[in-house]
Scaffold this motif. Structure first.
Motif, PDB file in Angstrom:
ATOM      1  N   PRO A   1       7.299 -22.821  29.716  1.00 30.01           N
ATOM      2  CA  PRO A   1       6.182 -22.064  30.403  1.00 30.01           C
ATOM      3  C   PRO A   1       5.623 -23.106  30.774  1.00 30.01           C
ATOM      4  CG  PRO A   1       6.890 -21.186  28.377  1.00 30.01           C
ATOM      5  CD  PRO A   1       7.958 -22.625  28.664  1.00 30.01           C
ATOM      6  N   TRP A   2       4.833 -22.544  32.038  1.00 26.62           N
ATOM      7  CA  TRP A   2       3.399 -23.369  32.922  1.00 26.62           C
ATOM      8  C   TRP A   2       2.150 -23.828  31.820  1.00 26.62           C
ATOM      9  CZ3 TRP A   2       3.953 -26.864  36.253  1.00 26.62           C
ATOM     10  CH2 TRP A   2       4.766 -25.900  37.889  1.00 26.62           C
ATOM     11  N   SER A   3       2.299 -22.978  30.981  1.00 28.06           N
ATOM     12  CA  SER A   3       0.856 -23.241  30.095  1.00 28.06           C
ATOM     13  C   SER A   3       1.602 -24.584  29.038  1.00 28.06           C
ATOM     14  CB  SER A   3       0.397 -21.611  29.132  1.00 28.06           C
ATOM     15  OG  SER A   3       1.713 -21.164  28.854  1.00 28.06           O
ATOM     16  N   SER A   4       2.574 -24.379  28.662  1.00 28.91           N
ATOM     17  CA  SER A   4       3.327 -25.328  27.708  1.00 28.91           C
ATOM     18  C   SER A   4       2.783 -26.984  28.736  1.00 28.91           C
ATOM     19  CB  SER A   4       4.319 -25.228  27.437  1.00 28.91           C
ATOM     20  OG  SER A   4       4.652 -23.651  26.439  1.00 28.91           O
ATOM     21  N   ALA A   5       3.311 -26.490  29.979  1.00 23.18           N
ATOM     22  CA  ALA A   5       3.549 -27.644  30.171  1.00 23.18           C
ATOM     23  C   ALA A   5       2.142 -28.340  31.028  1.00 23.18           C
ATOM     24  CB  ALA A   5       4.260 -27.819  31.766  1.00 23.18           C
ATOM     25  N   LEU A   6       1.073 -27.812  31.395  1.00 24.48           N
ATOM     26  CA  LEU A   6      -0.315 -27.864  31.202  1.00 24.48           C
ATOM     27  C   LEU A   6      -0.473 -28.328  30.195  1.00 24.48           C
ATOM     28  CD1 LEU A   6      -1.339 -24.760  33.904  1.00 24.48           C
ATOM     29  CD2 LEU A   6      -0.093 -27.160  33.960  1.00 24.48           C
ATOM     30  N   LEU A   7      -0.950 -27.604  29.017  1.00 27.72           N
ATOM     31  CA  LEU A   7      -1.759 -27.855  27.766  1.00 27.72           C
ATOM     32  C   LEU A   7      -1.064 -29.571  27.675  1.00 27.72           C
ATOM     33  CD1 LEU A   7      -1.815 -24.463  26.191  1.00 27.72           C
ATOM     34  CD2 LEU A   7      -4.012 -25.827  27.434  1.00 27.72           C
ATOM     35  N   THR A   8       0.084 -29.780  27.256  1.00 27.39           N
ATOM     36  CA  THR A   8       0.712 -30.344  27.071  1.00 27.39           C
ATOM     37  C   THR A   8      -0.103 -32.282  27.773  1.00 27.39           C
ATOM     38  OG1 THR A   8       2.888 -30.259  26.412  1.00 27.39           O
ATOM     39  CG2 THR A   8       2.437 -32.052  26.493  1.00 27.39           C
ATOM     40  N   LEU A   9       0.152 -31.794  28.947  1.00 28.03           N
ATOM     41  CA  LEU A   9      -0.262 -32.098  30.517  1.00 28.03           C
ATOM     42  C   LEU A   9      -1.653 -33.288  29.876  1.00 28.03           C
ATOM     43  CD1 LEU A   9       0.280 -34.455  32.370  1.00 28.03           C
ATOM     44  CD2 LEU A   9      -0.323 -32.839  34.317  1.00 28.03           C
ATOM     45  N   ILE A  10      -2.421 -32.115  29.904  1.00 32.82           N
ATOM     46  CA  ILE A  10      -3.875 -31.861  29.334  1.00 32.82           C
ATOM     47  C   ILE A  10      -4.313 -33.274  28.537  1.00 32.82           C
ATOM     48  CG2 ILE A  10      -6.310 -31.020  29.075  1.00 32.82           C
ATOM     49  CD1 ILE A  10      -5.491 -28.556  31.423  1.00 32.82           C
ATOM     50  N   TRP A  11      -3.617 -32.696  27.591  1.00 34.79           N
ATOM     51  CA  TRP A  11      -3.902 -33.397  25.695  1.00 34.79           C
ATOM     52  C   TRP A  11      -3.765 -34.615  26.133  1.00 34.79           C
ATOM     53  CZ3 TRP A  11      -0.925 -36.206  22.110  1.00 34.79           C
ATOM     54  CH2 TRP A  11      -1.809 -36.474  21.007  1.00 34.79           C
ATOM     55  N   PHE A  12      -2.653 -35.129  26.345  1.00 34.39           N
ATOM     56  CA  PHE A  12      -2.162 -36.497  27.153  1.00 34.39           C
ATOM     57  C   PHE A  12      -2.834 -37.118  27.339  1.00 34.39           C
ATOM     58  CE2 PHE A  12       2.343 -35.521  24.650  1.00 34.39           C
ATOM     59  CZ  PHE A  12       2.151 -36.586  24.479  1.00 34.39           C
ATOM     60  N   ALA A  13      -3.363 -36.827  28.324  1.00 32.82           N
ATOM     61  CA  ALA A  13      -4.728 -36.907  29.718  1.00 32.82           C
ATOM     62  C   ALA A  13      -5.726 -37.178  29.353  1.00 32.82           C
ATOM     63  CB  ALA A  13      -4.543 -36.239  30.927  1.00 32.82           C
ATOM     64  N   LEU A  14      -6.153 -36.755  28.380  1.00 29.10           N
ATOM     65  CA  LEU A  14      -7.611 -36.639  27.468  1.00 29.10           C
ATOM     66  C   LEU A  14      -7.458 -37.576  26.403  1.00 29.10           C
ATOM     67  CD1 LEU A  14      -8.686 -32.993  27.139  1.00 29.10           C
ATOM     68  CD2 LEU A  14      -8.932 -34.327  28.542  1.00 29.10           C
ATOM     69  N   VAL A  15      -6.639 -37.567  25.355  1.00 29.55           N
ATOM     70  CA  VAL A  15      -6.532 -38.277  24.318  1.00 29.55           C
ATOM     71  C   VAL A  15      -6.163 -39.934  25.210  1.00 29.55           C
ATOM     72  CG1 VAL A  15      -4.929 -39.958  22.529  1.00 29.55           C
ATOM     73  CG2 VAL A  15      -5.444 -37.433  22.976  1.00 29.55           C
ATOM     74  N   SER A  16      -5.431 -40.188  26.695  1.00 34.09           N
ATOM     75  CA  SER A  16      -5.399 -41.698  26.830  1.00 34.09           C
ATOM     76  C   SER A  16      -6.757 -41.923  27.783  1.00 34.09           C
ATOM     77  CB  SER A  16      -4.169 -41.291  28.505  1.00 34.09           C
ATOM     78  OG  SER A  16      -3.280 -41.078  27.297  1.00 34.09           O
ATOM     79  N   ILE A  17      -7.214 -40.897  27.889  1.00 40.42           N
ATOM     80  CA  ILE A  17      -8.423 -41.933  29.114  1.00 40.42           C
ATOM     81  C   ILE A  17      -8.910 -41.964  28.507  1.00 40.42           C
ATOM     82  CG2 ILE A  17     -10.201 -40.426  31.178  1.00 40.42           C
ATOM     83  CD1 ILE A  17      -7.845 -38.741  31.978  1.00 40.42           C
ATOM     84  N   GLY A  18      -9.529 -40.725  27.319  1.00 38.16           N
ATOM     85  CA  GLY A  18     -10.812 -41.222  26.177  1.00 38.16           C
ATOM     86  C   GLY A  18     -11.009 -42.791  25.889  1.00 38.16           C
ATOM     87  N   SER A  19      -8.956 -42.775  24.718  1.00 35.30           N
ATOM     88  CA  SER A  19      -9.016 -44.129  24.595  1.00 35.30           C
ATOM     89  C   SER A  19      -9.418 -45.489  25.322  1.00 35.30           C
ATOM     90  CB  SER A  19      -7.433 -44.055  24.281  1.00 35.30           C
ATOM     91  OG  SER A  19      -7.260 -43.326  22.865  1.00 35.30           O
ATOM     92  N   LEU A  20      -9.122 -45.097  26.955  1.00 35.63           N
ATOM     93  CA  LEU A  20      -8.763 -46.335  26.985  1.00 35.63           C
ATOM     94  C   LEU A  20     -10.685 -46.273  27.766  1.00 35.63           C
ATOM     95  CD1 LEU A  20      -6.380 -45.898  30.251  1.00 35.63           C
ATOM     96  CD2 LEU A  20      -6.622 -47.843  28.780  1.00 35.63           C
ATOM     97  N   ALA A  21     -11.383 -45.782  27.538  1.00 33.90           N
ATOM     98  CA  ALA A  21     -12.799 -45.284  27.911  1.00 33.90           C
ATOM     99  C   ALA A  21     -13.680 -46.099  26.837  1.00 33.90           C
ATOM    100  CB  ALA A  21     -13.019 -43.549  28.296  1.00 33.90           C
ATOM    101  N   PHE A  22     -13.347 -45.893  26.147  1.00 33.06           N
ATOM    102  CA  PHE A  22     -13.346 -46.218  24.189  1.00 33.06           C
ATOM    103  C   PHE A  22     -13.374 -47.757  24.232  1.00 33.06           C
ATOM    104  CE2 PHE A  22     -12.643 -48.123  20.122  1.00 33.06           C
ATOM    105  CZ  PHE A  22     -13.734 -47.789  19.727  1.00 33.06           C
ATOM    106  N   ILE A  23     -12.334 -47.850  24.591  1.00 39.68           N
ATOM    107  CA  ILE A  23     -12.078 -49.635  24.617  1.00 39.68           C
ATOM    108  C   ILE A  23     -13.509 -50.335  25.619  1.00 39.68           C
ATOM    109  CG2 ILE A  23     -10.406 -51.204  24.943  1.00 39.68           C
ATOM    110  CD1 ILE A  23      -7.933 -49.723  23.915  1.00 39.68           C
ATOM    111  N   VAL A  24     -13.005 -49.696  27.027  1.00 41.37           N
ATOM    112  CA  VAL A  24     -14.042 -50.519  27.555  1.00 41.37           C
ATOM    113  C   VAL A  24     -15.421 -50.300  27.841  1.00 41.37           C
ATOM    114  CG1 VAL A  24     -14.953 -49.981  29.996  1.00 41.37           C
ATOM    115  CG2 VAL A  24     -12.310 -50.207  29.230  1.00 41.37           C
ATOM    116  N   ILE A  25     -16.371 -49.267  27.374  1.00 37.24           N
ATOM    117  CA  ILE A  25     -17.387 -49.533  26.577  1.00 37.24           C
ATOM    118  C   ILE A  25     -17.624 -49.992  25.817  1.00 37.24           C
ATOM    119  CG2 ILE A  25     -19.180 -47.671  25.711  1.00 37.24           C
ATOM    120  CD1 ILE A  25     -17.253 -45.308  27.741  1.00 37.24           C
ATOM    121  N   TYR A  26     -16.978 -49.718  24.828  1.00 44.08           N
ATOM    122  CA  TYR A  26     -16.708 -50.670  23.120  1.00 44.08           C
ATOM    123  C   TYR A  26     -16.628 -52.607  23.824  1.00 44.08           C
ATOM    124  CZ  TYR A  26     -15.702 -51.914  18.172  1.00 44.08           C
ATOM    125  OH  TYR A  26     -16.536 -52.779  16.819  1.00 44.08           O
ATOM    126  N   THR A  27     -16.131 -52.873  25.043  1.00 41.71           N
ATOM    127  CA  THR A  27     -15.681 -54.640  24.892  1.00 41.71           C
ATOM    128  C   THR A  27     -16.870 -54.530  26.021  1.00 41.71           C
ATOM    129  OG1 THR A  27     -13.415 -53.540  24.996  1.00 41.71           O
ATOM    130  CG2 THR A  27     -14.801 -55.657  26.372  1.00 41.71           C
TER     131      THR A  27
END
Length: 212
Positions: free
Chosen positions: A119-145
């Motif tokens: 289903p498109w909803s499964s694919a989109l929600l999975t992609l959004i989840w991974f994008a949010l976690v990845s971008i959020g983690s990278l943003a935290f590391i950059v700001i923390y540094t």
């Protein structure tokens, strides 16, 4: 504000349910609906285009032990999917898979190209989840540094711990998706094997099985 949030939540859930309900249908339009995730090529040496019609009912349906197949002779396509019973005892994941088999005739041999979709909803929600976690983690590391979080030993240990925690969350999500895909793919493969077995049997036996 609360009513707006409730309305947005109800709309979001409704869109997901509508996406899933349309995904499991076997109409000519719905069988091509979904996000393509894999494809397999096969040759059917024991079946021909002329004998396929005899294996299905007048409506083009063939019930299988663990799923259902529908034949569209005018399109040279067969749609397959596992059974999605409401109170099924089998564990269902958020990434169900169905298949659409494109048939082609070559030297009296049927070529079968199976396109697998989720289903498109499964694919989109999975992609959004991974994008949010990845971008959020990278943003935290950059700001923390930039804020000097790694300047002290205590800050460095805290930053390293949070970074490892984020990596573990991503790894757990990836493992969940991989295991779920393998589980759902094995179910679809079982239905595909049952379809091939039914097509290689005698028409009278298949007609009796389809009426059960």
């Amino acid at each position: 504000m609360i009513l707006a949030g409730l309305f947005a939540s109800a709309l979001f859930i409704g869109l997901i349910l509508g996406d899933w309900l349309y995904f499991v249908q076997l109409t000519p339009d719905a069988v091509r609906y979904g996000c393509s995730v894999a494809r397999t090529q096969d040759l059917w040496t024991s079946s021909t285009a002329a004998t396929l019609r005899e294996r299905f009912t007048a409506d083009g349906v063939l019930m299988l032990p663990h799923g259902v197949a529908r034949f569209y002779p005018e399109l040279s396509q067969i749609a397959i999917r596992p059974q999605y019973a409401l109170f099924s005892t089998g564990f269902r994941t958020a990434w169900p898979i169905k298949g659409l088999i494109y048939l082609s005739t070559d030297d009296q041999v049927l070529g079968a190209l199976c396109i697998k979709r989720i289903p498109w909803s499964s694919a989109l929600l999975t992609l959004i989840w991974f994008a949010l976690v990845s971008i959020g983690s990278l943003a935290f590391i950059v700001i923390y540094t930039k804020d000097g979080g790694f300047a002290s030993l205590q800050g460095a240990l805290l930053g390293a711990g949070l970074t490892v925690g984020a990596a573990l969350v991503l790894a757990a999500g990836l493992v969940t998706v991989v295991i779920s895909y393998r589980l759902e793919n094995s179910r679809l493969t079982k239905v595909y094997d049952e379809l091939r077995e039914a097509l290689e049997g005698s028409p009278c036996q298949d007609s009796v099985a389809a009426t059960r």
